[in-house]
Scaffold this active site. Structure first.
Site, PDB file in Angstrom:
ATOM      1  N   TYR A  23       9.016 -15.365 -34.250  1.00 55.76           N
ATOM      2  CA  TYR A  23       9.740 -14.815 -33.068  1.00 55.76           C
ATOM      3  C   TYR A  23      10.549 -13.362 -33.380  1.00 55.76           C
ATOM      4  CZ  TYR A  23       9.255 -19.766 -31.489  1.00 55.76           C
ATOM      5  OH  TYR A  23       8.542 -20.931 -31.363  1.00 55.76           O
ATOM      6  N   ASN A  75       9.832 -18.156 -19.353  1.00 54.49           N
ATOM      7  CA  ASN A  75       9.402 -18.438 -20.760  1.00 54.49           C
ATOM      8  C   ASN A  75      10.067 -19.741 -20.737  1.00 54.49           C
ATOM      9  OD1 ASN A  75       9.138 -19.215 -23.326  1.00 54.49           O
ATOM     10  ND2 ASN A  75       9.727 -17.204 -24.375  1.00 54.49           N
ATOM     11  N   HIS A  81       4.654 -27.054 -22.616  1.00 56.60           N
ATOM     12  CA  HIS A  81       3.520 -27.915 -23.072  1.00 56.60           C
ATOM     13  C   HIS A  81       3.883 -29.328 -22.712  1.00 56.60           C
ATOM     14  CE1 HIS A  81       3.049 -24.385 -25.652  1.00 56.60           C
ATOM     15  NE2 HIS A  81       4.278 -24.449 -26.078  1.00 56.60           N
ATOM     16  N   HIS A 101       5.301 -15.768 -23.328  1.00 53.89           N
ATOM     17  CA  HIS A 101       5.575 -16.348 -24.635  1.00 53.89           C
ATOM     18  C   HIS A 101       5.515 -15.328 -25.775  1.00 53.89           C
ATOM     19  CE1 HIS A 101       5.094 -20.278 -23.014  1.00 53.89           C
ATOM     20  NE2 HIS A 101       3.972 -20.035 -22.388  1.00 53.89           N
ATOM     21  N   SER A 103       5.281 -15.646 -28.746  1.00 56.36           N
ATOM     22  CA  SER A 103       4.279 -15.977 -30.196  1.00 56.36           C
ATOM     23  C   SER A 103       3.015 -16.161 -29.433  1.00 56.36           C
ATOM     24  CB  SER A 103       4.681 -17.206 -30.869  1.00 56.36           C
ATOM     25  OG  SER A 103       4.911 -18.188 -29.872  1.00 56.36           O
TER      26      SER A 103
HETATM   27  O1  CA2 Z   1       6.526 -18.285 -28.096  1.00 54.72           O
HETATM   28  C1  CA2 Z   1       7.303 -18.537 -27.211  1.00 54.72           C
HETATM   29  O2  CA2 Z   1       7.783 -17.981 -26.719  1.00 54.72           O
HETATM   30  C2  CA2 Z   1       7.562 -20.011 -26.838  1.00 54.72           C
HETATM   31  O3  CA2 Z   1       7.720 -20.175 -25.689  1.00 54.72           O
HETATM   32  C3  CA2 Z   1       8.718 -20.353 -27.868  1.00 54.72           C
HETATM   33  C4  CA2 Z   1       9.014 -21.824 -27.675  1.00 54.72           C
HETATM   34  C5  CA2 Z   1       7.818 -22.778 -28.358  1.00 54.72           C
HETATM   35  O4  CA2 Z   1       7.979 -24.278 -27.901  1.00 54.72           O
HETATM   36  C6  CA2 Z   1       6.484 -22.404 -27.577  1.00 54.72           C
HETATM   37  O5  CA2 Z   1       5.452 -23.119 -28.011  1.00 54.72           O
HETATM   38  C7  CA2 Z   1       6.153 -20.802 -27.532  1.00 54.72           C
HETATM   39  C8  CA2 Z   1      10.309 -22.204 -28.681  1.00 54.72           C
HETATM   40  C9  CA2 Z   1      11.412 -21.380 -28.654  1.00 54.72           C
HETATM   41  C10 CA2 Z   1      12.322 -21.654 -29.695  1.00 54.72           C
HETATM   42  O6  CA2 Z   1      12.829 -20.369 -30.352  1.00 54.72           O
HETATM   43  C11 CA2 Z   1      13.396 -20.493 -31.409  1.00 54.72           C
HETATM   44  C12 CA2 Z   1      13.813 -19.139 -31.795  1.00 54.72           C
HETATM   45  C13 CA2 Z   1      14.367 -19.179 -33.119  1.00 54.72           C
HETATM   46  C14 CA2 Z   1      14.613 -19.902 -33.864  1.00 54.72           C
HETATM   47  C15 CA2 Z   1      14.118 -21.432 -33.649  1.00 54.72           C
HETATM   48  C16 CA2 Z   1      13.593 -21.418 -32.265  1.00 54.72           C
END
Ligand code: CA2
Length: 150
Positions: A23, A75, A81, A101, A103
């Site tokens: 991220y 987002n 999902h 998103h 990522s």
């Molecule tokens: O890539 C993205 O923006 C996501 O929406 C981020 C979600 C993930 O579940 C999606 O599949 C893709 C998760 C956000 C969690 O963000 C964190 C950031 C730093 C540390 C831990 C989690």
């Protein structure tokens, strides 16, 4: 000035504190600053929010529609999902919703390859890091401009 809503789902408050390889190192406050600058360039007032609660995100989608927002950059985090209810909220409003998103969800675990939001969003983008938020705002402004020109 029409409001632009940027809505962030669960765990995005942790940005910049963990998983920098996925991220990046920017915090959610950095994302807000980036969005504020970009929204103002397009003469849009910004409502930037984050919630770890599905219902609160749904309430904000309804609020954006009631306030006749110019658009929503969403987002939905992990709810992307899993959440039929967020999908239903997006489908229920006429405000254009751009799914973002940080990522590249298609280069990650199989369960992240499906988005409930994508079929009802106006557009989707992923994999650009936090720059994706700025690109989403630019894209939304282009769509609005095109609609106004007829
Ligand atoms: O890539 C993205 O923006 C996501 O929406 C981020 C979600 C993930 O579940 C999606 O599949 C893709 C998760 C956000 C969690 O963000 C964190 C950031 C730093 C540390 C831990 C989690």
């Amino acid at each position: 000035m029409s409001p632009l809503y940027v809505l962030n789902g669960p765990n995005l408050n942790l940005l910049g504190t963990r998983e920098p390889e996925t991220y990046g190192r920017a915090t959610l406050a950095d994302v807000e600053e980036l969005c504020r600058d970009r929204a103002h360039r397009h003469k849009l007032k910004l409502e930037f929010r984050q919630s770890n609660h599905e219902g609160e995100l749904i309430d904000w989608i309804h609020e954006a529609a009631a306030k006749q927002a110019a658009g929503i950059v969403l987002n939905a985090g992990g709810y992307t999902h899993t959440s039929v209810s967020i999908r239903d909220a997006v489908a229920a409003v006429t405000v254009p919703v751009i799914e973002v998103h940080i990522s590249n969800i298609f280069a990650r675990d199989g369960f992240r390859h499906h988005s409930h939001i994508a079929p009802v969003a106006r557009a989707s983008l992923c994999g650009f890091g936090i720059t994706g938020y700025a690109l989403a705002i630019d894209g939304l402004a282009a769509l609005i401009g095109a609609a106004q020109r007829g």
